[in-house]
Design an enzyme around this catalytic site. Structure first.
Site, short mmCIF file in Angstrom:
data_model
loop_
_atom_site.label_atom_id
_atom_site.label_comp_id
_atom_site.label_asym_id
_atom_site.label_seq_id
_atom_site.Cartn_x
_atom_site.Cartn_y
_atom_site.Cartn_z
N TYR A 148 56.94 34.91 33.46
CA TYR A 148 55.49 34.84 33.28
C TYR A 148 55.13 34.98 31.80
CZ TYR A 148 50.51 35.82 33.56
OH TYR A 148 49.14 35.79 33.38
N TYR A 207 44.74 41.65 26.06
CA TYR A 207 45.71 42.65 26.51
C TYR A 207 46.58 43.12 25.35
CZ TYR A 207 45.13 42.02 31.60
OH TYR A 207 44.67 42.00 32.89
N GLU A 328 46.90 39.42 45.34
CA GLU A 328 45.97 38.81 44.40
C GLU A 328 45.07 37.88 45.18
OE1 GLU A 328 46.30 35.78 40.63
OE2 GLU A 328 47.51 37.61 40.56
#
Length: 338
Positions: A148, A207, A328
């Site tokens: 990811y 982030y 999710e």
């Protein structure tokens, strides 16, 4: 090779609904159909550019297709590796990109996003609203070698000079089929949407470094163009507060936290567009990604406690982009099907 053409007329409209899988051909016969999605190995087959099979297995025997309808009429075709459909106001596009050398998700993401941005730039629908990304083994690898994280690097390389405040809503989910093929599809429009953030969360594109060398590049939701008759587009949403995952090991608590985040996004959208319903209802079809199939019944019960039975939802076996997250949810909110 073909390309979408602009079509003057009424403002953009999008309806999203679920229908029985056996009605696929009837859905494609509708001149307003922009795209249809099937799920899992048992999904029906079609070579229509508007059809895409997403290889995520439905849970609880949910044999449905997801249908997008536009104002119409819709034209469609293929331009090299891009399948597309458009009514001149909205543009659907899809690509499937094999990973070079069988395991280079960064290169596949770079290619997919550069190709998508180039295709959109050559159309009338130049405003990217929403993107879905499905890849195998999304959390395989350690540290910055996690797939990811490598995808996030390739995505931003392909996006190029894309301002953070204009990023689309998005979902990035892991498949469990062992095929190293990146599947990307998107929705673009002739007018710009309004990206929304969640005050309970740090914006993903901000982030801290602990989540990788390149923060995820997406908005938490997208309010469609002014004057359109379209739903709020909700990004993949999970049990994250600030930038930290919450409730490790608890399915029910993660579902509750996820629904709280979706509720805040709906509230933020209603401050701009008060006509949106205040809570999820029959016009809020949701896709629910469940990490462990054995949790399906518990997830379903938690959703019923939060939503009742009127909200359509499809449960799919999938890997979430953080290993501690069990669920999710993404979807749309606000335009009834007529």
């Amino acid at each position: 090779m073909s390309r979408p053409l602009p079509l003057p007329g009424s403002d953009a409209r999008l309806e999203v609904s679920y229908a029985p899988a056996h009605t696929l051909q009837a859905q494609l016969d509708d001149p307003r159909t922009l795209a249809v999605f099937g799920f899992g190995d048992d999904a029906p087959a079609s070579d229509d550019p508007r059809w895409l099979r997403v290889p995520l297995r439905p849970l609880q025997d949910q044999a449905v297709v997801e249908v997008w309808r536009a104002a119409g009429p819709v034209s469609h075709g293929r331009d090299g590796d891009v399948a597309w459909a458009s009514d001149g106001r909205l543009l659907f596009g899809a690509m499937e990109v094999p990973e070079p050398e069988g395991d280079d998700i960064r290169a596949a993401a770079h290619h997919a996003y550069a190709r998508m941005c180039g295709f959109i730039a050559g159309s009338q629908a130049t405003h990217l609203l929403r993107v879905w990304n499905y890849m195998d083994a999304i959390t395989l690898g350690e540290g910055d070698d996690e797939r990811y994280r490598r995808f996030c690097v390739g995505r931003v390389e392909g996006l190029g000079q894309f301002e953070a405040g204009r990023l689309p809503a998005a979902t990035a989910i892991g498949r469990c089929d062992g095929r190293r093929v990146l599947q990307v599809y998107w929705l673009a429009a002739t007018g710009p949407g309004t990206p929304l953030e969640n005050p309970r969360q740090v914006s993903a594109y901000r982030y801290p470094r602990q989540y990788g060398p390149q923060p995820p590049s997406f908005a938490r939701a997208m309010l469609p163009p002014t004057g359109s008759d379209m739903p709020l587009l909700l990004s993949g949403t999970a049990a994250i507060v600030g930038h930290a995952s919450q409730h490790a090991g608890s399915v029910r608590a993660q579902v509750d936290e996820t629904m709280a985040n979706i509720g805040v996004l709906i509230g933020s959208a209603r401050r701009i567009r008060p006509s949106l319903p205040a809570a999820p209802d029959a016009a809020t079809p949701l896709k629910v990604y469940v990490r462990h199939p054995e949790h399906a019944a518990e997830v379903a019960a938690a959703l019923e406690a939060n939503l009742g039975r009127q909200v359509p939802r499809l449960l799919l076996h999938a890997q979430v982009c953080r290993r501690e997250l069990l669920v999710e949810i993404d979807g749309v909110h606000g335009v009834p099907v007529v």
